[in-house]
Design a protein around this motif. Structure first.
Motif, PDB file in Angstrom:
ATOM      1  N   GLU A 152       0.797  -1.238   0.000  1.00 31.17           N
ATOM      2  CA  GLU A 152       0.000   0.000   0.000  1.00 31.17           C
ATOM      3  C   GLU A 152       0.827   1.285   0.000  1.00 31.17           C
ATOM      4  O   GLU A 152       0.569   2.176  -0.812  1.00 31.17           O
ATOM      5  N   PRO A 153       1.808   1.453   0.895  1.00 35.12           N
ATOM      6  CA  PRO A 153       2.548   2.729   0.905  1.00 35.12           C
ATOM      7  C   PRO A 153       3.250   3.031  -0.423  1.00 35.12           C
ATOM      8  O   PRO A 153       3.252   4.167  -0.876  1.00 35.12           O
ATOM      9  N   LEU A 154       3.829   2.025  -1.048  1.00 31.69           N
ATOM     10  CA  LEU A 154       4.471   2.269  -2.341  1.00 31.69           C
ATOM     11  C   LEU A 154       3.433   2.571  -3.403  1.00 31.69           C
ATOM     12  O   LEU A 154       3.670   3.363  -4.304  1.00 31.69           O
ATOM     13  N   GLY A 155       2.269   1.966  -3.290  1.00 36.68           N
ATOM     14  CA  GLY A 155       1.183   2.271  -4.216  1.00 36.68           C
ATOM     15  C   GLY A 155       0.781   3.733  -4.152  1.00 36.68           C
ATOM     16  O   GLY A 155       0.453   4.345  -5.172  1.00 36.68           O
ATOM     17  N   ARG A 156       0.845   4.315  -2.958  1.00 34.36           N
ATOM     18  CA  ARG A 156       0.525   5.740  -2.816  1.00 34.36           C
ATOM     19  C   ARG A 156       1.592   6.619  -3.455  1.00 34.36           C
ATOM     20  O   ARG A 156       1.311   7.753  -3.848  1.00 34.36           O
ATOM     21  N   GLN A 157       2.804   6.131  -3.591  1.00 34.06           N
ATOM     22  CA  GLN A 157       3.876   6.906  -4.222  1.00 34.06           C
ATOM     23  C   GLN A 157       3.570   7.194  -5.690  1.00 34.06           C
ATOM     24  O   GLN A 157       4.075   8.157  -6.249  1.00 34.06           O
ATOM     25  N   ILE A 158       2.743   6.365  -6.286  1.00 32.87           N
ATOM     26  CA  ILE A 158       2.404   6.539  -7.712  1.00 32.87           C
ATOM     27  C   ILE A 158       1.796   7.907  -7.977  1.00 32.87           C
ATOM     28  O   ILE A 158       1.967   8.476  -9.045  1.00 32.87           O
ATOM     29  N   VAL A 162       6.858   4.667  -9.855  1.00 25.23           N
ATOM     30  CA  VAL A 162       7.459   4.541  -8.529  1.00 25.23           C
ATOM     31  C   VAL A 162       8.952   4.797  -8.658  1.00 25.23           C
ATOM     32  O   VAL A 162       9.580   4.392  -9.640  1.00 25.23           O
ATOM     33  N   GLY A 163       9.519   5.462  -7.665  1.00 24.64           N
ATOM     34  CA  GLY A 163      10.930   5.815  -7.691  1.00 24.64           C
ATOM     35  C   GLY A 163      11.868   4.660  -7.388  1.00 24.64           C
ATOM     36  O   GLY A 163      11.461   3.552  -7.056  1.00 24.64           O
ATOM     37  N   GLU A 164      13.135   4.981  -7.469  1.00 19.80           N
ATOM     38  CA  GLU A 164      14.197   3.992  -7.321  1.00 19.80           C
ATOM     39  C   GLU A 164      14.485   3.640  -5.868  1.00 19.80           C
ATOM     40  O   GLU A 164      14.471   2.469  -5.489  1.00 19.80           O
ATOM     41  N   ILE A 165      14.788   4.663  -5.067  1.00 23.26           N
ATOM     42  CA  ILE A 165      15.247   4.437  -3.698  1.00 23.26           C
ATOM     43  C   ILE A 165      14.605   5.458  -2.758  1.00 23.26           C
ATOM     44  O   ILE A 165      14.006   6.444  -3.205  1.00 23.26           O
ATOM     45  N   PHE A 166      14.781   5.213  -1.453  1.00 30.86           N
ATOM     46  CA  PHE A 166      14.235   6.081  -0.413  1.00 30.86           C
ATOM     47  C   PHE A 166      15.246   6.154   0.715  1.00 30.86           C
ATOM     48  O   PHE A 166      16.057   5.238   0.895  1.00 30.86           O
ATOM     49  N   ASP A 167      15.193   7.232   1.486  1.00 31.36           N
ATOM     50  CA  ASP A 167      16.032   7.309   2.676  1.00 31.36           C
ATOM     51  C   ASP A 167      15.741   6.122   3.584  1.00 31.36           C
ATOM     52  O   ASP A 167      14.597   5.660   3.673  1.00 31.36           O
ATOM     53  N   GLY A 168      16.744   5.671   4.301  1.00 31.40           N
ATOM     54  CA  GLY A 168      16.569   4.560   5.232  1.00 31.40           C
ATOM     55  C   GLY A 168      15.816   4.939   6.486  1.00 31.40           C
ATOM     56  O   GLY A 168      15.264   4.080   7.168  1.00 31.40           O
ATOM     57  N   ALA A 210      11.312   7.418 -11.863  1.00 31.53           N
ATOM     58  CA  ALA A 210      10.592   6.372 -12.584  1.00 31.53           C
ATOM     59  C   ALA A 210      11.531   5.191 -12.784  1.00 31.53           C
ATOM     60  O   ALA A 210      12.290   5.158 -13.741  1.00 31.53           O
ATOM     61  N   GLN A 211      11.473   4.237 -11.859  1.00 34.41           N
ATOM     62  CA  GLN A 211      12.403   3.103 -11.906  1.00 34.41           C
ATOM     63  C   GLN A 211      11.673   1.843 -12.352  1.00 34.41           C
ATOM     64  O   GLN A 211      10.798   1.346 -11.640  1.00 34.41           O
ATOM     65  N   ALA A 212      12.027   1.321 -13.507  1.00 35.56           N
ATOM     66  CA  ALA A 212      11.319   0.179 -14.097  1.00 35.56           C
ATOM     67  C   ALA A 212      11.327  -1.039 -13.178  1.00 35.56           C
ATOM     68  O   ALA A 212      10.312  -1.716 -13.039  1.00 35.56           O
ATOM     69  N   TRP A 213      12.461  -1.360 -12.549  1.00 33.43           N
ATOM     70  CA  TRP A 213      12.478  -2.586 -11.742  1.00 33.43           C
ATOM     71  C   TRP A 213      11.637  -2.436 -10.481  1.00 33.43           C
ATOM     72  O   TRP A 213      11.064  -3.407 -10.020  1.00 33.43           O
ATOM     73  N   THR A 214      11.516  -1.245  -9.947  1.00 33.76           N
ATOM     74  CA  THR A 214      10.634  -1.048  -8.798  1.00 33.76           C
ATOM     75  C   THR A 214       9.178  -1.225  -9.214  1.00 33.76           C
ATOM     76  O   THR A 214       8.414  -1.941  -8.572  1.00 33.76           O
ATOM     77  N   VAL A 215       8.803  -0.575 -10.312  1.00 34.77           N
ATOM     78  CA  VAL A 215       7.438  -0.703 -10.821  1.00 34.77           C
ATOM     79  C   VAL A 215       7.125  -2.166 -11.123  1.00 34.77           C
ATOM     80  O   VAL A 215       6.082  -2.694 -10.725  1.00 34.77           O
ATOM     81  N   LEU A 220       4.271  -4.416  -9.172  1.00 37.52           N
ATOM     82  CA  LEU A 220       3.158  -4.964  -9.960  1.00 37.52           C
ATOM     83  C   LEU A 220       3.146  -6.497  -9.933  1.00 37.52           C
ATOM     84  O   LEU A 220       2.074  -7.117  -9.817  1.00 37.52           O
ATOM     85  N   ARG A 221       4.307  -7.114 -10.033  1.00 37.44           N
ATOM     86  CA  ARG A 221       4.395  -8.576  -9.997  1.00 37.44           C
ATOM     87  C   ARG A 221       3.883  -9.116  -8.670  1.00 37.44           C
ATOM     88  O   ARG A 221       3.085 -10.048  -8.617  1.00 37.44           O
ATOM     89  N   ALA A 222       4.301  -8.493  -7.575  1.00 36.42           N
ATOM     90  CA  ALA A 222       3.861  -8.934  -6.248  1.00 36.42           C
ATOM     91  C   ALA A 222       2.373  -8.672  -6.055  1.00 36.42           C
ATOM     92  O   ALA A 222       1.653  -9.519  -5.516  1.00 36.42           O
ATOM     93  N   TRP A 223       1.905  -7.507  -6.505  1.00 44.42           N
ATOM     94  CA  TRP A 223       0.483  -7.188  -6.375  1.00 44.42           C
ATOM     95  C   TRP A 223      -0.353  -8.203  -7.157  1.00 44.42           C
ATOM     96  O   TRP A 223      -1.332  -8.738  -6.637  1.00 44.42           O
TER      97      TRP A 223
END
Length: 135
Positions: free
Chosen positions: A87-93, A101-107, A118-123, A127-130
């Motif tokens: 859900e939280p990453l979905g809101r990043q859209i 969805v972006g590449e990285i985030f602060d720890g 716009a990072q393809a492997w994150t997207v 999507l694959r997991a969803w």
């Protein structure tokens, strides 16, 4: 453990997923290094040298959420929990790179997005997991 077959015993798989959830999981992906570990950097920033140094010292990688969600689903069989991780990453859209969805985030919280917007492997991993979780 996110794959259909694993040579690791079910008990060991559960322990590994639980440790990852406890030490590395954030609302936006998994940290590359746990908080409190020597060399941990909770902020990705500065010049090229500082950013390169922070990449694998605590930076959150969104794409790692996909394999984690699938491993958690495989171990626990709880679709609602698996979806809640996404859900939280979905809101990043709709807030960082519109429609992506972006590449990285602060720890460290609030897990500010960094890197490319716009990072393809994150997207792809989200999507694959969803898709695997809702089907």
């Amino acid at each position: 453990m996110s794959l259909p077959e694993s040579p690791i015993s079910p008990e060991r798989q559960k322990a590994i997923v639980d440790v990852r959830a406890h030490r590395l999981l954030t609302s936006h992906g998994l940290r590359s290094l746990g908080q409190g570990a020597p060399g941990y950097q909770g902020h990705y920033g500065g010049g090229p040298r500082e950013r390169d140094g922070a990449y694998h010292q605590g930076t959150v990688w969104g794409w790692l959420l996909g394999p984690f969600v699938l491993a958690h689903l495989r171990i626990y069989g709880d679709r609602q929990a698996a979806l809640s991780f996404l859900e939280p990453l979905g809101r990043q859209i709709s807030s960082y790179g519109l429609g992506t969805v972006g590449e990285i985030f602060d720890g460290d919280a609030p897990f500010t997005p960094r890197g490319c917007i716009a990072q393809a492997w994150t997207v792809a991993e989200v999507l694959r997991a969803w898709r695997a979780t809702v089907v």
